[in-house]
Design a protein around this motif. Structure first.
Motif, PDB file in Angstrom:
ATOM      1  N   ARG A  82       0.836  -1.224   0.000  1.00  0.00           N
ATOM      2  CA  ARG A  82       0.000   0.000   0.000  1.00  0.00           C
ATOM      3  C   ARG A  82       0.857   1.255   0.000  1.00  0.00           C
ATOM      4  O   ARG A  82       0.580   2.210  -0.711  1.00  0.00           O
ATOM      5  CB  ARG A  82      -0.926  -0.030   1.211  1.00  0.00           C
ATOM      6  N   VAL A  83       1.934   1.248   0.802  1.00  0.00           N
ATOM      7  CA  VAL A  83       2.768   2.441   0.932  1.00  0.00           C
ATOM      8  C   VAL A  83       3.716   2.609  -0.253  1.00  0.00           C
ATOM      9  O   VAL A  83       3.899   3.705  -0.766  1.00  0.00           O
ATOM     10  CB  VAL A  83       3.571   2.418   2.257  1.00  0.00           C
ATOM     11  N   LEU A  84       4.321   1.519  -0.699  1.00  0.00           N
ATOM     12  CA  LEU A  84       5.384   1.611  -1.693  1.00  0.00           C
ATOM     13  C   LEU A  84       4.993   1.125  -3.093  1.00  0.00           C
ATOM     14  O   LEU A  84       5.776   1.252  -4.029  1.00  0.00           O
ATOM     15  CB  LEU A  84       6.607   0.828  -1.209  1.00  0.00           C
ATOM     16  N   GLY A  85       3.824   0.531  -3.212  1.00  0.00           N
ATOM     17  CA  GLY A  85       3.424  -0.007  -4.512  1.00  0.00           C
ATOM     18  C   GLY A  85       4.313  -1.172  -4.894  1.00  0.00           C
ATOM     19  O   GLY A  85       4.513  -2.088  -4.097  1.00  0.00           O
ATOM     20  N   ASN A  86       4.893  -1.127  -6.071  1.00  0.00           N
ATOM     21  CA  ASN A  86       5.746  -2.236  -6.508  1.00  0.00           C
ATOM     22  C   ASN A  86       7.229  -1.986  -6.231  1.00  0.00           C
ATOM     23  O   ASN A  86       8.077  -2.725  -6.679  1.00  0.00           O
ATOM     24  CB  ASN A  86       5.518  -2.537  -8.002  1.00  0.00           C
ATOM     25  N   LYS A  87       7.541  -0.912  -5.489  1.00  0.00           N
ATOM     26  CA  LYS A  87       8.929  -0.627  -5.118  1.00  0.00           C
ATOM     27  C   LYS A  87       9.279  -1.400  -3.851  1.00  0.00           C
ATOM     28  O   LYS A  87       8.419  -1.719  -3.043  1.00  0.00           O
ATOM     29  CB  LYS A  87       9.123   0.866  -4.860  1.00  0.00           C
ATOM     30  N   ILE A 140      -3.574   3.232   8.227  1.00  0.00           N
ATOM     31  CA  ILE A 140      -2.279   3.836   8.546  1.00  0.00           C
ATOM     32  C   ILE A 140      -1.406   3.940   7.296  1.00  0.00           C
ATOM     33  O   ILE A 140      -0.749   4.961   7.061  1.00  0.00           O
ATOM     34  CB  ILE A 140      -1.579   3.055   9.671  1.00  0.00           C
ATOM     35  N   ALA A 141      -1.412   2.910   6.483  1.00  0.00           N
ATOM     36  CA  ALA A 141      -0.638   2.947   5.235  1.00  0.00           C
ATOM     37  C   ALA A 141      -1.136   4.064   4.332  1.00  0.00           C
ATOM     38  O   ALA A 141      -0.334   4.727   3.659  1.00  0.00           O
ATOM     39  CB  ALA A 141      -0.722   1.598   4.524  1.00  0.00           C
ATOM     40  N   GLY A 142      -2.437   4.306   4.317  1.00  0.00           N
ATOM     41  CA  GLY A 142      -2.999   5.389   3.517  1.00  0.00           C
ATOM     42  C   GLY A 142      -2.498   6.751   3.941  1.00  0.00           C
ATOM     43  O   GLY A 142      -2.252   7.626   3.110  1.00  0.00           O
ATOM     44  N   VAL A 143      -2.333   6.938   5.246  1.00  0.00           N
ATOM     45  CA  VAL A 143      -1.793   8.198   5.754  1.00  0.00           C
ATOM     46  C   VAL A 143      -0.316   8.325   5.391  1.00  0.00           C
ATOM     47  O   VAL A 143       0.138   9.366   4.911  1.00  0.00           O
ATOM     48  CB  VAL A 143      -1.978   8.288   7.291  1.00  0.00           C
ATOM     49  N   ILE A 144       0.425   7.249   5.573  1.00  0.00           N
ATOM     50  CA  ILE A 144       1.876   7.281   5.342  1.00  0.00           C
ATOM     51  C   ILE A 144       2.217   7.381   3.857  1.00  0.00           C
ATOM     52  O   ILE A 144       3.192   8.033   3.483  1.00  0.00           O
ATOM     53  CB  ILE A 144       2.549   6.050   5.984  1.00  0.00           C
ATOM     54  N   GLU A 145       1.412   6.794   2.990  1.00  0.00           N
ATOM     55  CA  GLU A 145       1.744   6.803   1.559  1.00  0.00           C
ATOM     56  C   GLU A 145       1.775   8.209   0.985  1.00  0.00           C
ATOM     57  O   GLU A 145       2.436   8.466  -0.014  1.00  0.00           O
ATOM     58  CB  GLU A 145       0.802   5.900   0.759  1.00  0.00           C
ATOM     59  N   ASN A 181      12.772  10.270   9.348  1.00  0.00           N
ATOM     60  CA  ASN A 181      12.372  11.326  10.278  1.00  0.00           C
ATOM     61  C   ASN A 181      10.892  11.701  10.138  1.00  0.00           C
ATOM     62  O   ASN A 181      10.312  12.316  11.013  1.00  0.00           O
ATOM     63  CB  ASN A 181      13.257  12.566  10.128  1.00  0.00           C
ATOM     64  N   CYS A 182      10.252  11.301   9.059  1.00  0.00           N
ATOM     65  CA  CYS A 182       8.817  11.579   8.862  1.00  0.00           C
ATOM     66  C   CYS A 182       7.930  10.628   9.663  1.00  0.00           C
ATOM     67  O   CYS A 182       6.792  10.932   9.931  1.00  0.00           O
ATOM     68  CB  CYS A 182       8.450  11.472   7.399  1.00  0.00           C
TER      69      CYS A 182
END
Length: 153
Positions: A106-111, A138-143, A150-151
């Motif tokens: 969810r956060v990184l896609g295919n990376k 949570i992944a939706g917020v972080i993506e 540091n984020c």
């Protein structure tokens, strides 16, 4: 058979019980076996266990058999082992792996995840306690944030 498979694979998210009862020799075990081995059922669940319970049974043997199927072993348990806790830990571990996979996708896609974020990402996924909705939220917020350590500290 199709109704049972539908209930198992697309039923409610809360725990449910499907009882299969009937007179002896009416095909209950054959039905259960077909459902248990159905491709859609086996692909839906990470872990499955099979045991039969008759009118007379040994609870300790049933629990040992169930635990051994869950952990993939064939050992006898000592009396002082907390079987429920051992099963919970085994099943919880599977959800931590699933949570990380969902979170990373969810956060990184295919990376792939940068090494400096791997530990903190896995910790976030673990803190979601195997709840896919929480992982997705949570992944939706972080993506949407910059992908630097540091984020998320």
């Amino acid at each position: 058979m199709n109704w049972i498979i539908r209930k198992l694979t697309s039923g409610p998210t809360y725990l449910d019980v499907i009882s299969i009862t009937g007179m002896p020799s009416t095909g209950k075990t054959i039905l259960e076996y077909k459902v248990y081995n159905d491709k859609s059922v086996s692909s839906h669940f990470d872990i499955r266990s099979w045991c039969t319970v008759g009118q007379e049974y040994d609870e300790k043997k049933l629990v040992d058999k169930f635990l051994n199927q869950v952990i993939g072993s064939d050992s006898k348990l000592s009396e002082n082992v907390d079987v429920a806790d051992k099963i919970r830990k085994q099943l919880y571990g599977k959800r931590s792996e699933e949570s990380w996979g969902l979170f990373e996708e969810r956060v990184l896609g295919n990376k792939s995840c940068p090494n400096e974020l791997l530990d903190v990402g896995k910790e976030i996924a673990q803190n979601c306690e195997g709840l896919p909705l929480m992982v997705d939220l949570i992944a939706g917020v972080i993506e949407r944030k910059e992908k630097k350590k540091n984020c998320v500290d």
